[in-house]
Write a protein that holds these residues in place. Structure first.
Motif, short mmCIF file in Angstrom:
data_model
loop_
_atom_site.label_atom_id
_atom_site.label_comp_id
_atom_site.label_asym_id
_atom_site.label_seq_id
_atom_site.Cartn_x
_atom_site.Cartn_y
_atom_site.Cartn_z
N CYS A 116 -9.71 1.69 0.24
CA CYS A 116 -9.65 1.66 -1.25
C CYS A 116 -11.07 1.56 -2.02
O CYS A 116 -11.20 1.48 -3.20
CB CYS A 116 -8.98 0.70 -1.95
SG CYS A 116 -7.23 0.81 -1.42
N ARG A 117 -12.16 1.57 -1.22
CA ARG A 117 -13.53 1.49 -2.03
C ARG A 117 -14.27 2.74 -1.86
O ARG A 117 -14.39 3.43 -0.91
CB ARG A 117 -14.47 0.67 -0.86
CG ARG A 117 -15.78 0.25 -1.54
CD ARG A 117 -16.22 -0.81 -0.54
NE ARG A 117 -17.64 -1.01 -1.07
CZ ARG A 117 -18.72 -0.39 -0.65
NH1 ARG A 117 -18.99 0.49 0.17
NH2 ARG A 117 -19.83 -0.81 -1.12
N MET A 162 -9.59 6.08 -9.60
CA MET A 162 -9.01 4.82 -9.92
C MET A 162 -7.54 4.72 -9.99
O MET A 162 -6.72 4.03 -9.33
CB MET A 162 -9.42 4.23 -11.18
CG MET A 162 -11.08 3.88 -11.02
SD MET A 162 -11.78 3.48 -12.63
CE MET A 162 -11.01 2.08 -12.96
N LEU A 213 -5.49 5.40 -6.67
CA LEU A 213 -5.62 4.47 -5.58
C LEU A 213 -5.08 3.20 -5.81
O LEU A 213 -3.92 2.59 -5.17
CB LEU A 213 -7.10 3.91 -5.47
CG LEU A 213 -7.93 5.10 -4.57
CD1 LEU A 213 -9.44 5.12 -4.39
CD2 LEU A 213 -7.35 5.42 -2.93
N LYS A 237 -4.92 -1.34 -5.25
CA LYS A 237 -6.34 -1.90 -5.16
C LYS A 237 -7.18 -0.70 -5.13
O LYS A 237 -7.06 0.34 -5.06
CB LYS A 237 -6.76 -2.78 -3.80
CG LYS A 237 -7.72 -3.26 -3.81
CD LYS A 237 -8.16 -4.27 -2.51
CE LYS A 237 -9.30 -4.85 -2.59
NZ LYS A 237 -9.57 -5.58 -1.32
N VAL A 238 -8.34 -0.91 -5.83
CA VAL A 238 -9.45 -0.10 -6.03
C VAL A 238 -11.08 -0.74 -6.27
O VAL A 238 -10.82 -1.68 -6.79
CB VAL A 238 -9.47 1.23 -7.21
CG1 VAL A 238 -9.36 0.35 -8.50
CG2 VAL A 238 -10.49 2.11 -7.02
N THR A 271 -13.43 -4.37 -9.03
CA THR A 271 -12.29 -4.66 -8.26
C THR A 271 -11.34 -4.76 -8.81
O THR A 271 -11.03 -5.76 -9.63
CB THR A 271 -12.48 -5.72 -7.17
OG1 THR A 271 -13.63 -5.41 -6.24
CG2 THR A 271 -11.11 -5.62 -6.27
#
Length: 425
Positions: A81-82, A98, A101, A107-108, A145
Motif C-alpha cells: 500500500c506504499r 489513494m 488502495l 490503507k495508503v 499515511t
C-alpha cells in the motif's frame, strides 16, 4: 536527455490518428486495483507518464503484460500500500492510487506527488473528500499515511471542481458502505470515461458530466475489457498545428463534442473546421485573426490548450488577450516565445499578445508538458531552425509525436543532448 531540432515554415498536410487519452488512462490504470484479476485496456498510449504508472503498479505487486487485445493489468496479487516516493516525485497522477488502495486495503502511504510546474496543485480536496468517507490521515516527515476500517458513504461538497479530487473520491466510494453524493464536481470527459470503466467493473455510479455524482457502494468489483477514449488535448494540439503552419489536416479518431470549445475558437480565428463523424478537418486561413481566450473548467476552454493558442496568436493579426483562471504559473512559456520574436506582455494571469507576421527560430527550453507542445508548434511555423530542450516533458503526454508530425511533412528530428535530466517536479 534528448531535444528536437526543427526547421520551420512548412505547411502540414495529411491525416493523423489520435491516441488514447493520457488524462483518462492514468486514473483508469489506478482503478484496475479495484477489480481483482486481469483487466485489459485498449488504446493505451505509450507515454512516459503511463510507463511510470505501470511501474508503480508493478511495485505494488501487479502483473502487467501486453496481450493481443491490449494492455493486461492483473491486480489480484497486490501486496503493498506504499507508493514508492521516487515514483511519486516523477508524476502527479500517482495520487490517483489513494482512493483505490484505501477502498481495497483500507490503507495508503504516499509522499507529495510531482508533475508539471504550472502552479499550486495541493491535494487538500482529495484529502477532504477521503476524510469525509472515514479515512484518518497522519503526516510524518512530509509523507502521509491514510487508514480506514470501512469506508462509509457521505455527502461531499468540493470547494472547486477539481478533476483529480472528483476521480479519487469516486474510486474510493465504489466499495464504501452506503451512498456517496459528491457536489460541485468536475465535468471533464475523462471523468465520464472513468465512470463508464468503473460501472463495467460492477460499480454503481451516476451523474458524471453533471454537477453531482452519486455512488452507491457495492461489495466487490471484477475485471473487464475496456477501450480508452481519444485524447482531446492531442486532437486540439494537432488542429492548432494545422492552423499555425497554414496547412490542411484531418484529425481521425476524435470525439468532436469533447473539443467543441477549441473548434469554436479556431473558427473565430478564421480557420475552416469541418466535422464528420469521428473526424475533424481544418483548413487554415492565410493568417489567424486576433481573438480573446479565457480558460475555464470543462466545458469551457481547456487550460491544457492555452499554451498552444498563445503560440498561434503570436502570429495572428492584431492584439489578443489570454486569461488563465486555472493555474497561476501557466503563462511562463511566454518568455520562451519572446525569444522567437513574439510580442507578449504578461500581467498576473493575463497575457496580451500583439501578433507578428513572422517569428524566428531559437534555442528553447520546455518547462512543462503543454508549454513544450506550444514551443514545438511555434517552431514548426517559425523562420529558420529551432532547438527545443527538455522534450521529456512533451513525451509525457504525446505518443509518437515526432513520427506523426514527420508524416504530415514537418522537418524535425530528435537527437541526444548533453547535460543531466532536470528533475520532474
Amino acid at each position: 536527455m534528448s531535444r528536437y531540432i526543427v526547421e520551420g515554415g512548412i505547411p502540414l498536410q495529411g491525416e493523423v490518428e489520435i491516441s488514447g487519452a493520457k488524462n483518462a488512462v492514468l486514473p483508469i490504470l489506478a482503478a484496475t486495483i479495484l477489480g481483482q484479476g486481469q483487466s485489459v485496456l485498449e488504446k493505451v498510449p505509450d507515454l512516459r507518464d503511463v510507463r511510470v504508472m505501470k511501474e508503480v503498479l508493478e511495485e505494488l505487486g501487479a502483473k502487467i503484460n501486453e496481450t493481443s487485445e491490449g494492455l493486461g493489468v492483473d491486480t489480484s496479487s497486490l501486496n503493498a500500500c506504499r507508493i514508492p516516493p521516487q515514483l511519486m516525485h516523477k508524476m502527479r497522477a500517482t495520487v490517483f492510487l489513494m482512493g483505490p488502495l484505501l477502498a481495497r486495503f483500507g490503507k495508503v502511504e504516499l509522499c507529495q506527488p510531482g508533475g508539471c510546474n504550472i502552479g499550486s496543485r495541493p491535494i487538500d480536496l482529495h484529502l477532504k473528500g477521503l476524510r469525509a468517507l472515514g479515512v484518518q490521515f497522519e503526516e510524518e516527515e512530509g509523507c502521509l499515511t491514510g487508514t480506514v476500517e470501512q469506508l462509509k458513504g457521505a455527502e461531499i461538497h468540493l470547494d472547486f471542481p477539481s478533476v483529480g479530487a472528483t476521480e479519487n473520491i469516486m474510486m474510493a466510494a465504489t466499495l464504501a458502505e452506503g451512498q456517496t453524493i459528491i457536489n460541485n464536481v468536475a465535468k471533464e470527459p475523462e471523468i465520464v470515461d472513468l465512470q463508464n470503466f468503473l460501472n463495467q467493473l460492477g460499480a454503481n455510479i451516476r451523474g458524471a458530466g453533471t454537477d453531482m455524482i452519486k455512488v452507491t457502494g457495492v461489495e466487490q468489483l471484477h475485471p473487464v475489457e475496456y477501450e480508452i477514449i481519444p485524447d482531446r488535448v492531442e486532437a486540439g494540439t494537432f488542429l492548432v498545428a494545422g492552423a499555425i503552419t497554414g496547412g490542411e489536416l484531418t484529425i481521425k479518431n476524435v470525439i468532436p463534442e469533447h473539443i467543441e470549445a477549441i473548434m469554436v475558437k479556431l473558427t473565430e480565428a478564421g480557420h475552416q473546421i469541418e466535422v464528420k463523424n469521428e473526424e475533424v478537418k481544418i483548413k487554415a486561413a492565410a493568417r489567424s485573426k486576433n481573438i480573446n481566450v479565457k480558460t475555464l473548467p470543462y466545458p469551457g476552454f481547456p487550460t491544457d490548450m492555452q499554451p498552444q493558442f498563445m503560440s498561434l496568436l503570436a502570429l495572428a493579426q492584431g492584439q489578443s488577450i489570454i486569461t488563465e483562471t486555472i493555474f497561476e504559473n501557466r503563462l511562463n512559456h511566454a518568455c520562451e516565445l519572446q525569444k522567437m520574436g513574439a510580442e507578449i506582455e504578461v500581467n498576473n494571469n493575463q497575457a496580451i499578445i500583439t501578433g507578428s507576421k513572422n517569428i524566428s527560430g531559437a534555442v528553447l527550453k520546455a518547462a512543462n508538458l503543454r508549454a513544450g507542445a506550444a514551443l514545438l508548434l511555434a517552431s514548426l511555423a517559425a523562420n529558420g531552425k529551432s532547438i527545443i530542450e527538455n522534450i521529456y516533458h512533451i513525451e509525457r503526454g504525446y505518443e509518437c509525436l515526432e513520427e506523426k508530425l514527420i508524416k504530415l511533412g514537418a522537418n524535425l528530428h530528435k537527437e541526444k543532448s548533453e547535460g543531466a535530466l532536470d528533475n520532474v517536479k
